[in-house]
Scaffold this motif. Structure first.
Motif, PDB file in Angstrom:
ATOM      1  N   ALA A  53       0.831  -1.208   0.000  1.00  0.00           N
ATOM      2  CA  ALA A  53       0.000   0.000   0.000  1.00  0.00           C
ATOM      3  C   ALA A  53       0.865   1.256   0.000  1.00  0.00           C
ATOM      4  O   ALA A  53       1.849   1.345   0.740  1.00  0.00           O
ATOM      5  CB  ALA A  53      -0.921   0.003   1.216  1.00  0.00           C
ATOM      6  N   GLY A  54       0.516   2.205  -0.841  1.00  0.00           N
ATOM      7  CA  GLY A  54       1.301   3.437  -0.912  1.00  0.00           C
ATOM      8  C   GLY A  54       0.541   4.542  -1.612  1.00  0.00           C
ATOM      9  O   GLY A  54      -0.408   4.281  -2.364  1.00  0.00           O
ATOM     10  N   ILE A  55       0.941   5.773  -1.360  1.00  0.00           N
ATOM     11  CA  ILE A  55       0.338   6.929  -2.019  1.00  0.00           C
ATOM     12  C   ILE A  55       1.442   7.928  -2.361  1.00  0.00           C
ATOM     13  O   ILE A  55       2.591   7.775  -1.946  1.00  0.00           O
ATOM     14  CB  ILE A  55      -0.721   7.619  -1.133  1.00  0.00           C
ATOM     15  CG1 ILE A  55      -0.083   8.140   0.163  1.00  0.00           C
ATOM     16  CG2 ILE A  55      -1.880   6.686  -0.835  1.00  0.00           C
ATOM     17  CD1 ILE A  55      -1.000   9.058   0.942  1.00  0.00           C
ATOM     18  N   THR A  56       1.069   8.943  -3.102  1.00  0.00           N
ATOM     19  CA  THR A  56       1.988  10.027  -3.407  1.00  0.00           C
ATOM     20  C   THR A  56       1.253  11.355  -3.292  1.00  0.00           C
ATOM     21  O   THR A  56       0.029  11.391  -3.176  1.00  0.00           O
ATOM     22  CB  THR A  56       2.572   9.866  -4.832  1.00  0.00           C
ATOM     23  OG1 THR A  56       3.550  10.895  -5.048  1.00  0.00           O
ATOM     24  CG2 THR A  56       1.487   9.984  -5.890  1.00  0.00           C
ATOM     25  N   HIS A  57       2.033  12.428  -3.312  1.00  0.00           N
ATOM     26  CA  HIS A  57       1.436  13.752  -3.472  1.00  0.00           C
ATOM     27  C   HIS A  57       1.576  14.135  -4.940  1.00  0.00           C
ATOM     28  O   HIS A  57       2.400  13.557  -5.676  1.00  0.00           O
ATOM     29  CB  HIS A  57       2.122  14.782  -2.569  1.00  0.00           C
ATOM     30  CG  HIS A  57       3.612  14.868  -2.738  1.00  0.00           C
ATOM     31  ND1 HIS A  57       4.211  15.547  -3.776  1.00  0.00           N
ATOM     32  CD2 HIS A  57       4.629  14.340  -2.004  1.00  0.00           C
ATOM     33  CE1 HIS A  57       5.528  15.452  -3.676  1.00  0.00           C
ATOM     34  NE2 HIS A  57       5.814  14.713  -2.607  1.00  0.00           N
ATOM     35  N   LEU A  58       0.806  15.084  -5.395  1.00  0.00           N
ATOM     36  CA  LEU A  58       0.909  15.532  -6.774  1.00  0.00           C
ATOM     37  C   LEU A  58       2.237  16.238  -7.007  1.00  0.00           C
ATOM     38  O   LEU A  58       2.800  16.827  -6.076  1.00  0.00           O
ATOM     39  CB  LEU A  58      -0.247  16.478  -7.106  1.00  0.00           C
ATOM     40  CG  LEU A  58      -1.646  15.846  -7.146  1.00  0.00           C
ATOM     41  CD1 LEU A  58      -2.703  16.923  -7.348  1.00  0.00           C
ATOM     42  CD2 LEU A  58      -1.741  14.784  -8.233  1.00  0.00           C
ATOM     43  N   ILE A  94       9.268 -10.985   4.230  1.00  0.00           N
ATOM     44  CA  ILE A  94       8.622  -9.674   4.164  1.00  0.00           C
ATOM     45  C   ILE A  94       9.113  -8.985   2.892  1.00  0.00           C
ATOM     46  O   ILE A  94      10.312  -8.985   2.597  1.00  0.00           O
ATOM     47  CB  ILE A  94       8.966  -8.819   5.395  1.00  0.00           C
ATOM     48  CG1 ILE A  94       8.454  -9.503   6.674  1.00  0.00           C
ATOM     49  CG2 ILE A  94       8.371  -7.411   5.265  1.00  0.00           C
ATOM     50  CD1 ILE A  94       8.901  -8.818   7.948  1.00  0.00           C
ATOM     51  N   LEU A  95       8.178  -8.437   2.145  1.00  0.00           N
ATOM     52  CA  LEU A  95       8.518  -7.722   0.919  1.00  0.00           C
ATOM     53  C   LEU A  95       7.930  -6.327   0.981  1.00  0.00           C
ATOM     54  O   LEU A  95       6.720  -6.165   1.139  1.00  0.00           O
ATOM     55  CB  LEU A  95       7.982  -8.462  -0.305  1.00  0.00           C
ATOM     56  CG  LEU A  95       8.328  -7.847  -1.660  1.00  0.00           C
ATOM     57  CD1 LEU A  95       9.831  -7.963  -1.939  1.00  0.00           C
ATOM     58  CD2 LEU A  95       7.531  -8.510  -2.774  1.00  0.00           C
ATOM     59  N   ASN A  96       8.793  -5.314   0.872  1.00  0.00           N
ATOM     60  CA  ASN A  96       8.355  -3.925   0.864  1.00  0.00           C
ATOM     61  C   ASN A  96       8.375  -3.397  -0.572  1.00  0.00           C
ATOM     62  O   ASN A  96       9.367  -3.570  -1.272  1.00  0.00           O
ATOM     63  CB  ASN A  96       9.269  -3.061   1.734  1.00  0.00           C
ATOM     64  CG  ASN A  96       9.242  -3.484   3.187  1.00  0.00           C
ATOM     65  OD1 ASN A  96       8.205  -3.882   3.717  1.00  0.00           O
ATOM     66  ND2 ASN A  96      10.396  -3.420   3.847  1.00  0.00           N
ATOM     67  N   VAL A  97       7.296  -2.773  -0.998  1.00  0.00           N
ATOM     68  CA  VAL A  97       7.258  -2.214  -2.346  1.00  0.00           C
ATOM     69  C   VAL A  97       7.709  -0.759  -2.274  1.00  0.00           C
ATOM     70  O   VAL A  97       6.979   0.114  -1.812  1.00  0.00           O
ATOM     71  CB  VAL A  97       5.861  -2.344  -2.978  1.00  0.00           C
ATOM     72  CG1 VAL A  97       5.846  -1.679  -4.360  1.00  0.00           C
ATOM     73  CG2 VAL A  97       5.483  -3.820  -3.098  1.00  0.00           C
ATOM     74  N   ALA A  98       8.947  -0.542  -2.699  1.00  0.00           N
ATOM     75  CA  ALA A  98       9.523   0.800  -2.708  1.00  0.00           C
ATOM     76  C   ALA A  98       9.286   1.421  -4.076  1.00  0.00           C
ATOM     77  O   ALA A  98       8.178   1.338  -4.621  1.00  0.00           O
ATOM     78  CB  ALA A  98      11.011   0.724  -2.366  1.00  0.00           C
ATOM     79  N   SER A  99      10.298   2.041  -4.663  1.00  0.00           N
ATOM     80  CA  SER A  99      10.131   2.699  -5.956  1.00  0.00           C
ATOM     81  C   SER A  99      11.492   3.114  -6.478  1.00  0.00           C
ATOM     82  O   SER A  99      12.427   3.360  -5.696  1.00  0.00           O
ATOM     83  CB  SER A  99       9.249   3.946  -5.810  1.00  0.00           C
ATOM     84  OG  SER A  99       9.263   4.734  -6.986  1.00  0.00           O
ATOM     85  N   THR A 100      11.599   3.218  -7.808  1.00  0.00           N
ATOM     86  CA  THR A 100      12.810   3.797  -8.367  1.00  0.00           C
ATOM     87  C   THR A 100      13.004   5.228  -7.879  1.00  0.00           C
ATOM     88  O   THR A 100      14.126   5.734  -7.865  1.00  0.00           O
ATOM     89  CB  THR A 100      12.758   3.795  -9.906  1.00  0.00           C
ATOM     90  OG1 THR A 100      11.571   4.468 -10.337  1.00  0.00           O
ATOM     91  CG2 THR A 100      12.755   2.378 -10.452  1.00  0.00           C
TER      92      THR A 100
END
Length: 242
Positions: free
Chosen positions: A81-86, A128-134
């Motif tokens: 689960a994750g979100i971003t700001h614009l 445990i697997l964390n979904v990070a990002s480039t």
């Protein structure tokens, strides 16, 4: 059937990358809890293969504890689960936006660890697997605090891996490039053919990450095939970080 006999929890499993991970895990034999703040979405994905939906706000400690009481200690935990700001100048991000991004993207990993790690340690196993990002490896302008939250997740993954290895618990992360998911418009600012083309020009393989890409990578890292792999941040990015 690489995950046959295993139980898994995937947060944010009701859409996007999370749903792709859920589907792959189910195909490989896992019993999957589809965890999402949107229970309707979780129910829809779970109904595809007989999984079990569970409502959770990953940034709220009571909600995460309630989820753990329902699910018990899984073999596999995916913090997706994750979100971003614009996209905007860093100083224009509101305090409310900043707090929400750090709560969902960073605090959630702490809360899930608090809920599930003791049981994994007692059992002597877990993945445990964390979904990070480039974005945590190669930050993009105007997404400053989102970048920082994913950088935090990458460091947390490595720190967790070092600490939990003696207990038989492996911790890894995925670093996808943006995908054609509900969050894409938020990353681009506006989802137009021109903005997509501009972004795709930065990816050597010339396409976005897909939920299937993420499911395949997640399945490997969470399977026994990867039993010697911990603390790794796997780039699923078509070469963007090269």
């Amino acid at each position: 059937m690489r995950l046959e006999g295993k139980t898994a929890i995937v947060t944010g499993g009701g859409s996007g990358f999370g749903a792709g991970i859920v589907r792959k895990f189910a195909t490989e034999g896992a019993q999957v809890w589809v965890a999402d703040i949107n229970l309707d979405a979780a129910e829809a994905v779970a109904a595809e293969f007989g999984g079990t939906p569970v409502a959770v706000d990953v940034g709220d400690g009571t909600s995460v504890s309630d989820m753990a009481a329902q699910t018990g200690i899984p073999d596999i935990l995916v913090n997706n689960a994750g979100i971003t700001h614009l996209p905007k100048p860093m100083e224009d991000v509101t305090e409310e936006e900043f707090d929400r991004v750090l709560t969902v993207n960073a605090k959630s990993v702490y809360l899930s660890a608090r809920a599930f790690v003791p049981g994994m340690k007692a059992r002597g196993s877990g993945a445990i697997l964390n979904v990070a990002s480039t974005a945590g490896l190669s930050p993009r302008p105007r997404l400053n605090w989102y970048n920082a939250s994913k950088g935090w997740m990458i460091t947390a993954t490595k720190a967790m891996a070092v600490e939990l290895a003696p207990a038989g618990v492996r911790v890894n992360a995925l670093a996808p490039v943006a995908g054609d998911t509900p969050l894409l418009g938020s990353f681009l600012g506006e989802d137009t053919p021109e903005m997509r083309a501009k972004f795709l020009s930065t990816i050597p393989l010339g396409r976005f990450s897909t939920p299937e890409d993420m499911g395949n990578a997640a399945c490997y890292l969470c399977s026994d095939e990867a039993s010697m792999i911990t603390g790794v941040v796997m780039e699923v990015d078509g070469g963007r970080c090269i």
